[in-house]
Design a protein around this motif. Structure first.
Motif, PDB file in Angstrom:
ATOM      1  N   LEU A 124      61.375  68.378  87.598  1.00  0.00           N
ATOM      2  CA  LEU A 124      61.308  68.328  86.143  1.00  0.00           C
ATOM      3  C   LEU A 124      61.863  67.002  85.661  1.00  0.00           C
ATOM      4  CD1 LEU A 124      62.530  71.933  85.271  1.00  0.00           C
ATOM      5  CD2 LEU A 124      60.208  71.107  85.651  1.00  0.00           C
ATOM      6  N   THR A 125      61.093  66.288  84.803  1.00  0.00           N
ATOM      7  CA  THR A 125      61.519  64.981  84.311  1.00  0.00           C
ATOM      8  C   THR A 125      61.308  64.923  82.809  1.00  0.00           C
ATOM      9  OG1 THR A 125      59.391  63.842  84.474  1.00  0.00           O
ATOM     10  CG2 THR A 125      60.701  63.997  86.486  1.00  0.00           C
ATOM     11  N   VAL A 126      62.107  64.022  82.178  1.00  0.00           N
ATOM     12  CA  VAL A 126      61.929  63.725  80.772  1.00  0.00           C
ATOM     13  C   VAL A 126      62.290  62.260  80.571  1.00  0.00           C
ATOM     14  CG1 VAL A 126      64.269  64.493  80.189  1.00  0.00           C
ATOM     15  CG2 VAL A 126      62.526  64.380  78.421  1.00  0.00           C
ATOM     16  N   SER A 127      61.508  61.543  79.783  1.00  0.00           N
ATOM     17  CA  SER A 127      61.744  60.122  79.511  1.00  0.00           C
ATOM     18  C   SER A 127      61.318  59.845  78.085  1.00  0.00           C
ATOM     19  CB  SER A 127      60.982  59.241  80.498  1.00  0.00           C
ATOM     20  OG  SER A 127      59.620  59.626  80.552  1.00  0.00           O
ATOM     21  N   ASN A 128      61.948  58.800  77.497  1.00  0.00           N
ATOM     22  CA  ASN A 128      61.631  58.473  76.114  1.00  0.00           C
ATOM     23  C   ASN A 128      61.223  57.015  75.984  1.00  0.00           C
ATOM     24  OD1 ASN A 128      64.017  57.015  76.206  1.00  0.00           O
ATOM     25  ND2 ASN A 128      65.219  58.645  75.239  1.00  0.00           N
ATOM     26  N   GLU A 129      60.915  56.655  74.781  1.00  0.00           N
ATOM     27  CA  GLU A 129      60.449  55.297  74.517  1.00  0.00           C
ATOM     28  C   GLU A 129      61.574  54.274  74.617  1.00  0.00           C
ATOM     29  OE1 GLU A 129      56.966  53.897  73.263  1.00  0.00           O
ATOM     30  OE2 GLU A 129      57.111  55.283  74.965  1.00  0.00           O
ATOM     31  N   GLN A 130      62.831  54.715  74.685  1.00  0.00           N
ATOM     32  CA  GLN A 130      63.968  53.802  74.836  1.00  0.00           C
ATOM     33  C   GLN A 130      64.258  53.505  76.308  1.00  0.00           C
ATOM     34  OE1 GLN A 130      64.166  56.563  72.629  1.00  0.00           O
ATOM     35  NE2 GLN A 130      63.472  55.083  71.085  1.00  0.00           N
TER      36      GLN A 130
END
Length: 722
Positions: A124-130
């Protein structure tokens, strides 16, 4: 005739062959045919059974695989949908990924171990525009892997081991300048702007194949905040396939649209090295010979795997053995173009079939040997009594030739053992006895018969002579009657013609006076006088037309009319006829047309007379067609171009079926509705019929009351080019 030839050929083939040998041969042929058919259908039935079982097996396996894959791939979608709901409710923040860490660990705890197996399950991964990144993966029941990058790590990727409470226990590695936005699952979600699966890729941190299920996350203004992904190890799909048994040695493959091997039921890992870097392995480069052969066969047959849009059941040869294939695309998954391939070797089913076939052939050969011996014995048992009967028949034939029936009892035959031959022998013995008695009776009656024949012959000759004389007298009387009728008919026609000429002069004078009165004093007359003058002129014209028809009919009846046959254009003949009656059609606003095939050859007719026929038919059609109706000519040759048909068709009042047969009857008072409305004398249609018959043709009328009529003229088509 062919049947006689066939019988003759069969007779010549068996001529001179003993019956005993024929019976044996026929019996053996029947047995051989039965044996061959039994063996053939047994083998064919076995092969069909193999095909049916193989088809059912591969279809069932493919269904099971498809269901398992869809269930397995549904889990990432379910996880991402749940996370999206929490983000929408504000419980998870894309601007602060620290809040996600404990939540993702809890998610891995609640899903079944089969879906999150250590180092081969779901990441499970999560990433943002920052450029912040967080990933959690299960190592075992007590430890997890945590990968993290962002501003706090100076945008380097650090990998930690953590316990079930989320406490870091060990730092494993670090990767400099890590940008999660370059990952395939992140870019796929941003491009698609909805849930989607990425292409197969290998991560920087390990040598394995992953596929990402990604969900882009936007704020209320539609601005991209980041991407939430579930990364799946393809080795887990391979483990699913290895747990499914396909016969004894069958294989299951998962291929993508470009031919890459994603998973296999063999122990082969779908991972290769190129220039020292791990990458997905093409199925055609597989180390497994059958996998490689399947990929090459599908490439040859379809050229491009994208062309496989539906289930395909195929077969091909591999190392001299037949392989059954079922290829089907994985359905109901977003932008996931995978192919499920199930291969079942024919050899897995053929062992028992081949043993049954060998046993069948052995039993058939044994039955053939036994039947051969029985056939020879039965043939001898049947033919011996027949030979005895044949000898008796020959002896009896000699007695008939010599007309000697004094010792008929010497020809008696005795047969025992076969009921049919006993009956035949009894019939033969009875025939011998009856022939002896009949011969004696026949000799005594022969003389009486000859005497009667002579008497009847003389009587018949006398009757024939009397009948010949009577027929000659009748023929002479018939000839005289015919000549008298022809003389009377010519006299009648001459009289009618002379009388008609005498009538024409006063009628023409009457018409001229009526025309003069109408032109000079018409304005001085009142309405009643004008109507009387018009009636006078119309009656005169009708009378003149009647006289002209009588003259033409008299000319035909007296056989004085001679046709002036010329080469006539069909198109021009029809056009001129329509032009002649055009003013009548305009008075009633009737639409007229012509339907003629292009480039028709000219026809040899008397152009004036045939035009008269068409004008007569067109005039009648216009007369009986209501205001604003339709009248047209339709021309069509028959299929052999021997005749051509001219049809005058209208949408008029029609003619009752009971009155159709009266249309061509001359000078007979007719009280039909058709003639009462038209004051028709019948001479016009009679003239049409006579002129057409002079040309060797015929006229036919069809009509339906209230819908219109069709008058068809059939003429020989004398093509000048012939």
């Amino acid at each position: 005739m062919p049947q006689d030839l066939g019988q003759y050929g069969l007779y010549s083939l068996v001529k001179g062959v003993p019956l005993r040998r024929i019976l044996v041969v026929v019996f053996l042929l029947q047995i051989c045919l039965a044996v061959l058919l039994t063996a053939f259908f047994s083998i064919r039935s076995g092969q069909k059974a193999v095909n049916d079982v193989a088809s059912e097996l591969r279809h069932e396996v493919a269904n099971r695989i498809e269901q398992n894959l869809q269930s397995y791939l549904f889990i990432p979608r379910q996880i991402l949908r749940s996370n999206q709901n929490l983000v929408d409710m504000g419980l998870l923040k894309m601007e602060n990924l620290t809040t996600w860490e404990s939540y993702l660990i809890d998610q891995l705890k609640i899903f079944p171990d089969a879906l999150v197996q250590p180092q081969s399950g779901i990441r499970l991964t999560v990433s943002n525009e920052q450029q912040e990144y967080l990933a959690v993966e299960k190592l075992n029941n007590d430890e997890f892997l945590l990968r993290k990058a962002g501003k706090s790590t100076d945008y380097d990727l650090y990998t930690y081991k953590i316990d079930r409470q989320g406490q870091r226990t060990q730092q494993l590695e670090a990767i400099k300048n890590y940008d999660p936005r370059s990952l395939p699952d992140y870019q796929t979600a941003v491009t698609a702007k909805k849930f989607s699966f990425s292409k197969i890729f290998t991560p920087l941190t390990e040598s394995t194949l992953l596929i990402g299920a990604s969900q882009p996350i936007y704020n209320s203004q539609g601005q991209l905040l980041g991407v939430n992904s579930s990364q799946i190890h393809l080795s887990q799909i391979g483990d699913l396939l290895q747990n499914i048994k396909v016969g004894k040695s069958g294989q299951i493959l998962i291929l993508d649209e470009s031919g890459l091997l994603l998973a296999s039921s063999t122990t082969e890992a779908p991972l290769g090295l190129k220039n020292g870097k791990p990458m997905a392995l093409s199925a055609s480069e597989s180390r497994n010979a059958l996998t490689q052969a399947i990929a090459k066969y599908l490439t040859t047959k379809f050229n491009n795997f994208n062309q496989i849009k539906s289930l395909q059941q195929l077969d091909f040869d591999f190392e001299g053995r037949r392989q059954f294939l079922e290829v089907r695309p994985l359905k109901n998954e977003v932008n996931l173009k995978w192919l499920i391939v199930v291969a079942v070797p024919e050899a897995d089913f053929m062992g028992g079939i081949e043993r049954n076939t060998q046993a069948t052939i052995f039993l058939c050969l044994l039955a053939l040997g036994v039947a051969t011996v029985l056939g020879i014995l039965i043939a001898r048992w049947i033919t011996q009594p027949m030979l005895d009967l044949s000898t008796a028949v020959k002896d009896f034939g000699k007695r008939v030739t010599s007309a000697d029936f004094s010792n008929a009892e010497d020809s008696v035959v005795k047969v025992q053992g076969i009921n049919e031959l006993e009956i035949l022998a009894g019939s033969f013995n009875e025939m011998v006895q009856q022939l002896g008695e009949a011969f004696t009776t026949l000799t005594s009656k022969n003389q009486d018969l000859e005497l009667q024949i002579n008497q009847q012959t003389q009587k018949l000759e006398q009757e024939i002579q009397e009948r010949i004389n009577s027929e000659q007298k009748a023929e002479s009387a018939l000839r005289e009657t015919k000549e008298a009728a022809e003389v009377a008919n010519r006299a009648k026609s001459t009289f009618i013609a002379n009388m008609s000429h005498k009538f024409k002069t006063p009628v023409n004078s009457m018409l001229a006076i009526a025309k003069t009165l109408r032109n000079e004093v018409y304005d001085l007359l009142n309405q009643e006088q004008r109507q009387s003058l018009n009636n006078l002129e119309d009656s005169g014209k009708n009378l003149l037309e009647l006289i002209n028809n009588i003259l033409d009919l008299a000319e035909i009846e007296s056989r004085k009319m001679e046709l002036q046959l010329t080469s006539t254009s069909v198109q021009e003949l029809c056009d001129s006829s329509l032009s002649f009656v055009k003013h009548l059609a305009l008075q009633k606003n009737i639409q007229m047309s012509l339907q003629v095939p292009l480039e028709l050859a000219p026809i040899q007719v008397d152009e004036v007379r045939i035009r008269q026929v068409f004008i007569n038919l067109l005039t009648n059609a216009i007369k009986f067609t209501p205001h604003a109706g339709k009248v047209w000519i339709e021309v069509q040759p028959n299929s052999t171009n021997e005749y051509i048909f001219f049809s005058v068709i209208d949408t008029g009042i029609g003619i009752p079926s009971d009155d159709l047969f009266k249309l061509f009857q001359p000078l007979i008072p007719d009280e039909s509705s058709y003639n009462r409305r038209s004051a028709n004398t019948g001479l016009g249609l009679l003239m049409v019929q006579r002129i057409v018959e002079l040309h060797g043709g015929s006229v036919h009328a069809e009509s339906q009351l209230g819908k219109g009529s069709r008058f068809t003229v059939k003429l020989p088509w004398k093509n000048l080019s012939e």
